[in-house]
Design a protein around this motif. Structure first.
Motif, mmCIF file in Angstrom:
data_model
loop_
_atom_site.group_PDB
_atom_site.id
_atom_site.type_symbol
_atom_site.label_atom_id
_atom_site.label_comp_id
_atom_site.label_asym_id
_atom_site.label_seq_id
_atom_site.Cartn_x
_atom_site.Cartn_y
_atom_site.Cartn_z
ATOM 1 N N CYS A 30 0.846 -1.189 0.000
ATOM 2 C CA CYS A 30 0.000 0.000 0.000
ATOM 3 C C CYS A 30 0.887 1.246 0.000
ATOM 4 C CB CYS A 30 -0.916 0.013 1.224
ATOM 5 S SG CYS A 30 -2.135 -1.314 1.257
ATOM 6 N N LEU A 31 0.328 2.339 -0.474
ATOM 7 C CA LEU A 31 1.091 3.578 -0.543
ATOM 8 C C LEU A 31 0.860 4.362 0.744
ATOM 9 C CD1 LEU A 31 2.987 5.072 -2.437
ATOM 10 C CD2 LEU A 31 1.030 6.289 -3.366
ATOM 11 N N TRP A 32 1.715 4.107 1.740
ATOM 12 C CA TRP A 32 1.629 4.814 3.012
ATOM 13 C C TRP A 32 2.270 6.186 2.860
ATOM 14 C CZ3 TRP A 32 -1.402 2.244 6.248
ATOM 15 C CH2 TRP A 32 -1.523 0.855 6.086
ATOM 16 N N PRO A 33 1.658 7.247 3.405
ATOM 17 C CA PRO A 33 2.190 8.605 3.198
ATOM 18 C C PRO A 33 3.649 8.760 3.619
ATOM 19 C CG PRO A 33 0.000 8.697 4.195
ATOM 20 C CD PRO A 33 0.403 7.250 4.185
ATOM 21 N N GLU A 34 4.024 8.158 4.750
ATOM 22 C CA GLU A 34 5.380 8.347 5.272
ATOM 23 C C GLU A 34 6.443 7.666 4.417
ATOM 24 O OE1 GLU A 34 2.344 8.894 8.352
ATOM 25 O OE2 GLU A 34 2.788 7.268 6.962
ATOM 26 N N LEU A 35 6.053 6.699 3.606
ATOM 27 C CA LEU A 35 7.017 5.953 2.798
ATOM 28 C C LEU A 35 6.899 6.249 1.308
ATOM 29 C CD1 LEU A 35 6.772 2.445 4.519
ATOM 30 C CD2 LEU A 35 8.415 4.269 4.950
ATOM 31 N N ALA A 36 5.885 7.022 0.910
ATOM 32 C CA ALA A 36 5.592 7.209 -0.505
ATOM 33 C C ALA A 36 6.767 7.822 -1.260
ATOM 34 C CB ALA A 36 4.345 8.079 -0.663
ATOM 35 N N GLU A 37 7.345 8.892 -0.730
ATOM 36 C CA GLU A 37 8.426 9.562 -1.446
ATOM 37 C C GLU A 37 9.653 8.664 -1.566
ATOM 38 O OE1 GLU A 37 10.456 13.963 -1.713
ATOM 39 O OE2 GLU A 37 9.531 13.348 0.168
ATOM 40 N N GLN A 200 -0.441 15.077 1.761
ATOM 41 C CA GLN A 200 -0.896 15.282 0.381
ATOM 42 C C GLN A 200 0.146 14.771 -0.608
ATOM 43 O OE1 GLN A 200 -1.080 19.250 -1.769
ATOM 44 N NE2 GLN A 200 -3.274 18.928 -1.431
ATOM 45 N N LEU A 201 -0.327 13.999 -1.584
ATOM 46 C CA LEU A 201 0.505 13.521 -2.685
ATOM 47 C C LEU A 201 0.042 14.178 -3.963
ATOM 48 C CD1 LEU A 201 2.600 11.568 -4.009
ATOM 49 C CD2 LEU A 201 0.709 9.928 -4.234
ATOM 50 N N GLU A 202 0.991 14.728 -4.722
ATOM 51 C CA GLU A 202 0.707 15.295 -6.036
ATOM 52 C C GLU A 202 1.525 14.530 -7.070
ATOM 53 O OE1 GLU A 202 0.113 19.858 -5.967
ATOM 54 O OE2 GLU A 202 1.588 19.431 -4.388
ATOM 55 N N LEU A 203 0.854 14.092 -8.125
ATOM 56 C CA LEU A 203 1.500 13.333 -9.201
ATOM 57 C C LEU A 203 1.084 13.952 -10.532
ATOM 58 C CD1 LEU A 203 3.083 10.614 -9.959
ATOM 59 C CD2 LEU A 203 0.804 9.660 -10.316
ATOM 60 N N GLN A 204 2.082 14.192 -11.391
ATOM 61 C CA GLN A 204 1.792 14.813 -12.687
ATOM 62 C C GLN A 204 2.466 14.052 -13.820
ATOM 63 O OE1 GLN A 204 3.612 17.010 -10.389
ATOM 64 N NE2 GLN A 204 1.729 17.565 -9.331
ATOM 65 N N ILE A 240 7.382 12.436 -15.727
ATOM 66 C CA ILE A 240 6.573 12.205 -14.545
ATOM 67 C C ILE A 240 7.212 12.964 -13.386
ATOM 68 C CG2 ILE A 240 7.814 10.047 -14.042
ATOM 69 C CD1 ILE A 240 5.262 8.982 -12.747
ATOM 70 N N SER A 241 6.385 13.569 -12.559
ATOM 71 C CA SER A 241 6.886 14.275 -11.377
ATOM 72 C C SER A 241 5.909 14.046 -10.232
ATOM 73 C CB SER A 241 7.071 15.772 -11.646
ATOM 74 O OG SER A 241 5.837 16.379 -11.995
ATOM 75 N N TYR A 242 6.402 14.189 -9.006
ATOM 76 C CA TYR A 242 5.586 13.909 -7.835
ATOM 77 C C TYR A 242 6.135 14.689 -6.652
ATOM 78 C CZ TYR A 242 9.509 10.719 -7.262
ATOM 79 O OH TYR A 242 10.768 10.211 -7.190
ATOM 80 N N GLN A 243 5.255 14.925 -5.691
ATOM 81 C CA GLN A 243 5.663 15.591 -4.461
ATOM 82 C C GLN A 243 4.782 15.084 -3.328
ATOM 83 O OE1 GLN A 243 5.695 19.843 -4.586
ATOM 84 N NE2 GLN A 243 6.199 20.097 -2.434
ATOM 85 N N MET A 244 5.413 14.601 -2.268
ATOM 86 C CA MET A 244 4.707 14.127 -1.083
ATOM 87 C C MET A 244 4.919 15.129 0.044
ATOM 88 S SD MET A 244 2.811 11.551 0.000
ATOM 89 C CE MET A 244 1.844 12.174 1.388
ATOM 90 N N THR A 245 3.840 15.745 0.502
ATOM 91 C CA THR A 245 3.914 16.726 1.590
ATOM 92 C C THR A 245 3.284 16.120 2.839
ATOM 93 O OG1 THR A 245 3.699 18.526 -0.017
ATOM 94 C CG2 THR A 245 3.311 19.053 2.306
ATOM 95 N N LEU A 246 4.101 15.972 3.891
ATOM 96 C CA LEU A 246 3.620 15.399 5.142
ATOM 97 C C LEU A 246 3.174 16.508 6.095
ATOM 98 C CD1 LEU A 246 6.350 12.665 5.770
ATOM 99 C CD2 LEU A 246 4.096 12.365 4.745
ATOM 100 N N SER A 247 2.091 16.245 6.824
ATOM 101 C CA SER A 247 1.609 17.225 7.781
ATOM 102 C C SER A 247 2.531 17.246 9.003
ATOM 103 C CB SER A 247 0.189 16.874 8.229
ATOM 104 O OG SER A 247 0.187 15.681 8.986
ATOM 105 N N ASP A 248 2.446 18.282 9.801
ATOM 106 C CA ASP A 248 3.271 18.385 11.013
ATOM 107 C C ASP A 248 2.896 17.301 12.030
ATOM 108 O OD1 ASP A 248 4.544 20.510 9.924
ATOM 109 O OD2 ASP A 248 3.244 22.009 10.851
#
Length: 248
Positions: A30-37, A200-204, A240-248
């Protein structure tokens, strides 16, 4: 294993010599936020055109192992059961015993309770927000090339040209995909996934060109379209580009 192609020694295989260990396999998560990037970087980030290699540790009480020099042959970011998942096809240099590995070396502390999900995603195709996307798969193939046999393992693994494709399934309620196939004009695909935890994950994919659009429906059923498109480089030089932004 090597064995002669002729009937050397008779019709039975009398010669069978170990050649080289091939360490290949699959990993799906699964794509967990903390490991996605980290995981996306493993498959897509390059330095001077080459991917980095990694060690994979695999624990079972009877046979803990380590695979060295692992690189990503292919990765697919896809939706399954409403979740976003990563499916890797991997190639390694060699596999060996790892007697010092313990179960306590693995920790899942700090992971969110839920992975990134399709229901939290905003999908934009050709600058138009699309609400009826049911499934999509973004596949990146690195076309790895394995070096010669050296001491029973791969001498090297080299990264080839990357090809990125998109397969998207949605309701067949417009002729936009058919027009994209006919004209060949580039269009963008953007996904923004807002996690309930504030991540938040952004993928383009900025410059897709449609290859085909499959339309099918039985009488009395909803019609669906399945678009397949290939990624070229956009104005910024990215396929392809991506950015994973983790909350505080």
């Amino acid at each position: 294993y090597f064995f002669p192609e002729t009937s050397f020694g008779g019709f039975r295989r009398t010669v069978l010599i170990p050649q080289r260990q091939d360490a290949t396999g699959r990993l799906e998560t699964c794509l967990w936020p903390e490991l996605a990037e980290f995981l996306l970087d493993m498959a897509l980030e390059r330095t001077s055109g080459q991917l980095a290699s990694y060690c994979f540790d695999y624990f079972t009480p009877a046979d803990p192992r380590r695979v060295r020099g692992v690189m990503v042959e292919r990765v697919a970011l896809h939706t399954q059961g409403g979740e976003l998942r990563l499916r890797f096809e991997l190639m390694g240099a060699a596999e060996e015993a790892n007697a010092g590995l313990e179960e306590t070396d693995f920790s899942y502390a700090g992971l969110s309770l839920a992975p990134l999900r399709l229901q939290d995603a905003t999908v934009t195709v050709a600058e138009t927000q699309t609400y009826d996307v049911e499934q999509f798969t973004v596949t990146a193939d690195n076309h790895l090339a394995a070096g010669p046999n050296r001491g029973g393992e791969r001498a090297y693994i080299a990264s080839g040209r990357r090809t990125v494709t998109l397969e998207l399934r949605k309701l067949d309620n417009s002729d936009a995909f058919n027009d994209a196939v006919r004209t060949g004009d580039p269009f963008a695909f953007n996904v923004t996934v807002d996690h309930p935890g504030g991540h938040q994950l952004e993928l383009q994919l900025p410059a897709l060109r449609a290859r085909r659009n499959a339309e099918a429906a039985r009488p009395g059923e909803l019609a669906r379209a399945v678009l397949t498109a290939d990624a070229a480089t956009g104005p910024g030089g990215d396929d392809i580009s991506y950015q994973m932004t983790l909350s505080d």
